[in-house]
Design a protein around this motif. Structure first.
Motif, PDB file in Angstrom:
ATOM      1  N   THR A   4       0.874  -1.162   0.000  1.00 49.72           N
ATOM      2  CA  THR A   4       0.000   0.000   0.000  1.00 49.72           C
ATOM      3  C   THR A   4       0.919   1.223   0.000  1.00 49.72           C
ATOM      4  OG1 THR A   4      -0.109   0.297   2.402  1.00 49.72           O
ATOM      5  CG2 THR A   4      -1.662  -1.278   1.420  1.00 49.72           C
ATOM      6  N   THR A   5       0.359   2.378   0.199  1.00 43.81           N
ATOM      7  CA  THR A   5       1.164   3.589   0.237  1.00 43.81           C
ATOM      8  C   THR A   5       2.223   3.525   1.327  1.00 43.81           C
ATOM      9  OG1 THR A   5      -0.737   4.836  -0.535  1.00 43.81           O
ATOM     10  CG2 THR A   5       1.058   6.104   0.450  1.00 43.81           C
ATOM     11  N   ARG A   6       1.831   3.054   2.515  1.00 38.41           N
ATOM     12  CA  ARG A   6       2.764   3.060   3.655  1.00 38.41           C
ATOM     13  C   ARG A   6       3.193   1.675   4.123  1.00 38.41           C
ATOM     14  NH1 ARG A   6      -0.337   6.180   8.205  1.00 38.41           N
ATOM     15  NH2 ARG A   6      -1.997   4.813   7.487  1.00 38.41           N
ATOM     16  N   LEU A   7       2.541   0.628   3.636  1.00 41.00           N
ATOM     17  CA  LEU A   7       2.719  -0.698   4.216  1.00 41.00           C
ATOM     18  C   LEU A   7       3.136  -1.756   3.209  1.00 41.00           C
ATOM     19  CD1 LEU A   7      -0.597  -0.735   6.280  1.00 41.00           C
ATOM     20  CD2 LEU A   7       1.680  -0.044   7.088  1.00 41.00           C
ATOM     21  N   ILE A   8       3.786  -2.777   3.744  1.00 43.47           N
ATOM     22  CA  ILE A   8       4.051  -4.018   3.016  1.00 43.47           C
ATOM     23  C   ILE A   8       3.326  -5.114   3.793  1.00 43.47           C
ATOM     24  CG2 ILE A   8       5.789  -5.729   2.392  1.00 43.47           C
ATOM     25  CD1 ILE A   8       7.781  -3.373   2.132  1.00 43.47           C
ATOM     26  N   LEU A   9       2.575  -5.934   3.088  1.00 44.40           N
ATOM     27  CA  LEU A   9       1.948  -7.107   3.685  1.00 44.40           C
ATOM     28  C   LEU A   9       2.641  -8.318   3.081  1.00 44.40           C
ATOM     29  CD1 LEU A   9      -0.281  -4.771   3.775  1.00 44.40           C
ATOM     30  CD2 LEU A   9      -1.845  -6.639   4.200  1.00 44.40           C
ATOM     31  N   ARG A  10       3.264  -9.106   3.939  1.00 45.71           N
ATOM     32  CA  ARG A  10       4.021 -10.259   3.457  1.00 45.71           C
ATOM     33  C   ARG A  10       3.780 -11.436   4.386  1.00 45.71           C
ATOM     34  NH1 ARG A  10       8.081 -11.241   6.918  1.00 45.71           N
ATOM     35  NH2 ARG A  10       9.167  -9.551   7.968  1.00 45.71           N
ATOM     36  N   HIS A  11       4.170 -12.609   3.942  1.00 44.12           N
ATOM     37  CA  HIS A  11       4.024 -13.798   4.767  1.00 44.12           C
ATOM     38  C   HIS A  11       5.038 -13.775   5.918  1.00 44.12           C
ATOM     39  CE1 HIS A  11       1.035 -15.581   2.231  1.00 44.12           C
ATOM     40  NE2 HIS A  11       1.810 -15.419   1.166  1.00 44.12           N
ATOM     41  N   PHE A  12       4.702 -14.473   6.969  1.00 44.02           N
ATOM     42  CA  PHE A  12       5.559 -14.576   8.148  1.00 44.02           C
ATOM     43  C   PHE A  12       6.771 -15.450   7.862  1.00 44.02           C
ATOM     44  CE2 PHE A  12       1.690 -13.238  10.156  1.00 44.02           C
ATOM     45  CZ  PHE A  12       2.057 -12.642  11.347  1.00 44.02           C
ATOM     46  N   THR A  13       7.860 -15.169   8.584  1.00 41.56           N
ATOM     47  CA  THR A  13       9.017 -16.066   8.663  1.00 41.56           C
ATOM     48  C   THR A  13       9.271 -16.301  10.153  1.00 41.56           C
ATOM     49  OG1 THR A  13      10.721 -14.349   8.815  1.00 41.56           O
ATOM     50  CG2 THR A  13      10.016 -15.009   6.589  1.00 41.56           C
ATOM     51  N   GLN A  14       9.952 -17.376  10.490  1.00 42.54           N
ATOM     52  CA  GLN A  14      10.247 -17.650  11.896  1.00 42.54           C
ATOM     53  C   GLN A  14      11.080 -16.531  12.509  1.00 42.54           C
ATOM     54  OE1 GLN A  14       8.883 -20.508  13.515  1.00 42.54           O
ATOM     55  NE2 GLN A  14       9.361 -19.204  15.248  1.00 42.54           N
ATOM     56  N   ALA A  15      11.881 -15.874  11.692  1.00 43.10           N
ATOM     57  CA  ALA A  15      12.717 -14.775  12.182  1.00 43.10           C
ATOM     58  C   ALA A  15      11.899 -13.569  12.632  1.00 43.10           C
ATOM     59  CB  ALA A  15      13.702 -14.358  11.090  1.00 43.10           C
ATOM     60  N   ASP A  16      10.607 -13.531  12.326  1.00 40.57           N
ATOM     61  CA  ASP A  16       9.755 -12.415  12.719  1.00 40.57           C
ATOM     62  C   ASP A  16       9.311 -12.464  14.177  1.00 40.57           C
ATOM     63  OD1 ASP A  16       9.669 -11.190  10.144  1.00 40.57           O
ATOM     64  OD2 ASP A  16       8.152 -12.657   9.507  1.00 40.57           O
ATOM     65  N   SER A  17       9.507 -13.570  14.841  1.00 36.65           N
ATOM     66  CA  SER A  17       8.971 -13.770  16.193  1.00 36.65           C
ATOM     67  C   SER A  17       9.383 -12.681  17.174  1.00 36.65           C
ATOM     68  CB  SER A  17       9.386 -15.140  16.744  1.00 36.65           C
ATOM     69  OG  SER A  17       8.837 -16.163  15.965  1.00 36.65           O
ATOM     70  N   LEU A  18      10.642 -12.356  17.231  1.00 34.74           N
ATOM     71  CA  LEU A  18      11.113 -11.362  18.202  1.00 34.74           C
ATOM     72  C   LEU A  18      10.525  -9.983  17.905  1.00 34.74           C
ATOM     73  CD1 LEU A  18      12.797 -10.707  20.680  1.00 34.74           C
ATOM     74  CD2 LEU A  18      14.760 -10.333  19.159  1.00 34.74           C
ATOM     75  N   ALA A  19      10.518  -9.578  16.645  1.00 33.69           N
ATOM     76  CA  ALA A  19       9.958  -8.273  16.277  1.00 33.69           C
ATOM     77  C   ALA A  19       8.472  -8.210  16.606  1.00 33.69           C
ATOM     78  CB  ALA A  19      10.189  -7.997  14.798  1.00 33.69           C
ATOM     79  N   CYS A  20       7.755  -9.296  16.369  1.00 35.12           N
ATOM     80  CA  CYS A  20       6.324  -9.342  16.694  1.00 35.12           C
ATOM     81  C   CYS A  20       6.116  -9.245  18.202  1.00 35.12           C
ATOM     82  CB  CYS A  20       5.689 -10.628  16.171  1.00 35.12           C
ATOM     83  SG  CYS A  20       5.592 -10.740  14.377  1.00 35.12           S
ATOM     84  N   PHE A  21       6.916  -9.969  18.960  1.00 30.18           N
ATOM     85  CA  PHE A  21       6.789  -9.948  20.411  1.00 30.18           C
ATOM     86  C   PHE A  21       7.042  -8.548  20.958  1.00 30.18           C
ATOM     87  CE2 PHE A  21       8.473 -10.732  24.742  1.00 30.18           C
ATOM     88  CZ  PHE A  21       7.334 -11.307  25.291  1.00 30.18           C
ATOM     89  N   LYS A  22       8.100  -7.904  20.459  1.00 31.36           N
ATOM     90  CA  LYS A  22       8.427  -6.555  20.929  1.00 31.36           C
ATOM     91  C   LYS A  22       7.406  -5.522  20.474  1.00 31.36           C
ATOM     92  CE  LYS A  22      13.427  -7.037  21.361  1.00 31.36           C
ATOM     93  NZ  LYS A  22      14.734  -6.593  20.845  1.00 31.36           N
ATOM     94  N   SER A  23       6.882  -5.700  19.267  1.00 35.30           N
ATOM     95  CA  SER A  23       5.996  -4.697  18.692  1.00 35.30           C
ATOM     96  C   SER A  23       4.571  -4.746  19.244  1.00 35.30           C
ATOM     97  CB  SER A  23       5.965  -4.861  17.174  1.00 35.30           C
ATOM     98  OG  SER A  23       5.169  -3.859  16.595  1.00 35.30           O
ATOM     99  N   TRP A  24       3.985  -5.955  19.351  1.00 34.34           N
ATOM    100  CA  TRP A  24       2.609  -6.037  19.825  1.00 34.34           C
ATOM    101  C   TRP A  24       2.305  -7.259  20.682  1.00 34.34           C
ATOM    102  CZ3 TRP A  24       1.232 -10.450  17.350  1.00 34.34           C
ATOM    103  CH2 TRP A  24       1.793 -10.688  16.086  1.00 34.34           C
TER     104      TRP A  24
END
Length: 136
Positions: A4-24
């Motif tokens: 979108t204008t401001r966002l990327i929507l992509r599939h998850f990777t296992q490496a996303d776990s820490l960023a997800c935990f910290k973010s929300w």
């Protein structure tokens, strides 16, 4: 991947776990509406992300400029032949009230209703969640 204008929507990777935990993953307010929040520890988020890795309809929402992990959107399509899906989403507390949910959901609706030919997308929400009520 979708953009979108401001966002990327992509599939998850296992490496996303820490960023997800910290973010929300630790957001206490989400616990008012979603039973598994806040998550107890990073292992709970790793397990959650692991469950989404094989879901072709699970989309991580990432801010284009900052690469911040804002939240996610999932679509459940139990019977493809009926063309009906149910959408679910989480936006981290610090990213709420900035139009990210609307932008991400509009992107998903366009992709699935126009490009993937779903007939209808439904959503359920907690009636006390006025932000989701207004969005939907």
């Amino acid at each position: 991947m979708m953009e979108t204008t401001r966002l990327i929507l992509r599939h998850f990777t296992q490496a996303d776990s820490l960023a997800c935990f910290k973010s929300w993953g630790q957001d206490k307010e989400l616990g008012k509406y979603i039973i598994s929040y806040p998550m107890k520890d990073i292992q709970q988020m790793e397990h959650f992300v692991e469950g989404l890795l094989s879901n072709e309809h699970a989309w991580l929402i990432v801010h284009k400029k900052t690469s911040a992990v804002i939240g996610y959107v999932t679509l459940d399509i139990p019977y493809e032949q009926l063309g009906i899906g149910e959408i679910g989403y989480v936006i981290g507390e610090k990213y709420q009230k900035q139009g990210y949910a609307s932008e991400a959901l509009n992107c998903i609706l366009e992709e699935y209703l126009v490009n993937r030919n779903l007939y209808m997308i439904e959503a359920k929400y907690n009636e006390t969640n006025t932000a989701s009520s207004n969005l939907l």
